[in-house]
Design a protein around this motif. Structure first.
Motif, PDB file in Angstrom:
ATOM      1  N   SER A   2      -3.944   9.826  -1.947  1.00 26.79           N
ATOM      2  CA  SER A   2      -4.161   8.630  -2.754  1.00 26.79           C
ATOM      3  C   SER A   2      -3.429   7.456  -2.127  1.00 26.79           C
ATOM      4  CB  SER A   2      -3.652   8.843  -4.182  1.00 26.79           C
ATOM      5  OG  SER A   2      -4.298   9.923  -4.817  1.00 26.79           O
ATOM      6  N   CYS A   3      -3.979   6.278  -2.348  1.00 25.63           N
ATOM      7  CA  CYS A   3      -3.346   5.045  -1.870  1.00 25.63           C
ATOM      8  C   CYS A   3      -3.407   4.021  -2.994  1.00 25.63           C
ATOM      9  CB  CYS A   3      -4.062   4.523  -0.638  1.00 25.63           C
ATOM     10  SG  CYS A   3      -3.421   2.952  -0.014  1.00 25.63           S
ATOM     11  N   ALA A   4      -2.249   3.596  -3.439  1.00 26.20           N
ATOM     12  CA  ALA A   4      -2.156   2.571  -4.472  1.00 26.20           C
ATOM     13  C   ALA A   4      -1.993   1.216  -3.807  1.00 26.20           C
ATOM     14  CB  ALA A   4      -0.977   2.864  -5.386  1.00 26.20           C
ATOM     15  N   ALA A   5      -2.900   0.289  -4.104  1.00 23.91           N
ATOM     16  CA  ALA A   5      -2.901  -1.029  -3.481  1.00 23.91           C
ATOM     17  C   ALA A   5      -2.525  -2.098  -4.496  1.00 23.91           C
ATOM     18  CB  ALA A   5      -4.277  -1.322  -2.899  1.00 23.91           C
ATOM     19  N   LEU A  20       0.871  -1.170   0.000  1.00 21.63           N
ATOM     20  CA  LEU A  20       0.000   0.000   0.000  1.00 21.63           C
ATOM     21  C   LEU A  20       0.910   1.222   0.000  1.00 21.63           C
ATOM     22  CD1 LEU A  20      -2.591  -1.011   2.755  1.00 21.63           C
ATOM     23  CD2 LEU A  20      -2.822  -1.263   0.284  1.00 21.63           C
ATOM     24  N   GLN A  21       0.707   2.088  -0.975  1.00 18.75           N
ATOM     25  CA  GLN A  21       1.549   3.287  -1.091  1.00 18.75           C
ATOM     26  C   GLN A  21       0.666   4.520  -1.011  1.00 18.75           C
ATOM     27  OE1 GLN A  21       3.749   2.236  -4.820  1.00 18.75           O
ATOM     28  NE2 GLN A  21       5.541   2.560  -3.542  1.00 18.75           N
ATOM     29  N   ALA A  22       0.856   5.280   0.052  1.00 18.42           N
ATOM     30  CA  ALA A  22       0.097   6.511   0.237  1.00 18.42           C
ATOM     31  C   ALA A  22       0.910   7.696  -0.257  1.00 18.42           C
ATOM     32  CB  ALA A  22      -0.255   6.689   1.707  1.00 18.42           C
ATOM     33  N   PHE A  23       0.240   8.611  -0.916  1.00 19.14           N
ATOM     34  CA  PHE A  23       0.920   9.818  -1.368  1.00 19.14           C
ATOM     35  C   PHE A  23      -0.104  10.936  -1.525  1.00 19.14           C
ATOM     36  CE2 PHE A  23      -0.486   9.317  -5.764  1.00 19.14           C
ATOM     37  CZ  PHE A  23      -0.683   7.947  -5.862  1.00 19.14           C
ATOM     38  N   TYR A  45      -1.996   7.434   7.023  1.00 22.10           N
ATOM     39  CA  TYR A  45      -1.661   6.088   6.570  1.00 22.10           C
ATOM     40  C   TYR A  45      -2.881   5.431   5.939  1.00 22.10           C
ATOM     41  CZ  TYR A  45       2.209   6.670   9.879  1.00 22.10           C
ATOM     42  OH  TYR A  45       3.303   7.135  10.563  1.00 22.10           O
ATOM     43  N   CYS A  46      -2.677   4.723   4.853  1.00 23.12           N
ATOM     44  CA  CYS A  46      -3.739   3.864   4.352  1.00 23.12           C
ATOM     45  C   CYS A  46      -3.465   2.440   4.836  1.00 23.12           C
ATOM     46  CB  CYS A  46      -3.863   3.921   2.841  1.00 23.12           C
ATOM     47  SG  CYS A  46      -2.414   3.405   1.906  1.00 23.12           S
ATOM     48  N   ALA A  47      -4.543   1.689   4.987  1.00 20.58           N
ATOM     49  CA  ALA A  47      -4.437   0.351   5.546  1.00 20.58           C
ATOM     50  C   ALA A  47      -5.605  -0.499   5.053  1.00 20.58           C
ATOM     51  CB  ALA A  47      -4.435   0.415   7.071  1.00 20.58           C
ATOM     52  N   ALA A  48      -5.453  -1.812   5.181  1.00 24.04           N
ATOM     53  CA  ALA A  48      -6.488  -2.736   4.718  1.00 24.04           C
ATOM     54  C   ALA A  48      -6.794  -3.766   5.798  1.00 24.04           C
ATOM     55  CB  ALA A  48      -6.038  -3.445   3.446  1.00 24.04           C
ATOM     56  N   ALA A  49      -8.101  -4.024   6.013  1.00 20.16           N
ATOM     57  CA  ALA A  49      -8.547  -4.971   7.025  1.00 20.16           C
ATOM     58  C   ALA A  49      -9.748  -5.745   6.506  1.00 20.16           C
ATOM     59  CB  ALA A  49      -8.942  -4.236   8.295  1.00 20.16           C
ATOM     60  N   GLY A 105       0.319   1.126   4.702  1.00 25.27           N
ATOM     61  CA  GLY A 105       1.221   1.873   3.843  1.00 25.27           C
ATOM     62  C   GLY A 105       2.231   2.652   4.683  1.00 25.27           C
ATOM     63  N   GLN A 106       3.093   3.388   4.016  1.00 25.45           N
ATOM     64  CA  GLN A 106       4.209   4.028   4.695  1.00 25.45           C
ATOM     65  C   GLN A 106       3.874   5.402   5.256  1.00 25.45           C
ATOM     66  OE1 GLN A 106       3.583   4.283   1.579  1.00 25.45           O
ATOM     67  NE2 GLN A 106       4.278   6.270   0.832  1.00 25.45           N
TER      68      GLN A 106
END
Length: 124
Positions: free
Chosen positions: A20-23, A3-6, A94-98, A115-116
């Protein structure tokens, strides 16, 4: 899984930013894609989450009416549109997935992937 947040940056109070968050790395069907933030000296805080499969959304009270979470399944992207920003929104986001469990989806411990982080600074 990645996960990349920017999209963070410096903005004046009242302004807007879109994060944005690229997954990538797996299918996120059945998952919630969330945004959290950590302000200096504070605990990590839930901001918003969206169901990858159904598009259902949940917001923290502090951002309701100002922030909008959305997704683009075809591009594997999640977005956080932040309007009417306040100095207290300053944080690393931060983006995250659950796995999608409504009763637990606000809890950071539920999230498998993170994400970072991208830094947002709102000046007064």
């Amino acid at each position: 899984v990645q996960l990349q947040a920017f999209g963070g940056g410096l903005v004046q109070a009242g302004g807007s930013l879109r994060l944005s968050c690229a997954a990538s790395g797996r299918t996120f069907s059945g998952y919630g894609m969330g945004w959290f933030r950590r302000a200096p000296g504070k605990e990590r805080e839930f901001v918003a989450v969206i169901s990858w499969s159904y598009g259902s959304t949940i917001y923290a009270d502090s951002v309701k009416g100002r922030f909008t979470i959305s997704k683009d399944n075809a591009k594997n992207m999640v977005y956080l549109q932040m309007n009417m920003l306040k100095p207290e929104d300053t944080a690393v986001y931060y983006c995250a997935a659950a796995p999608w469990r409504v009763s637990m989806i606000r809890l950071p411990i539920q999230y498998d992937y993170w994400g970072q982080g991208t830094e947002v600074t709102v000046s007064s």
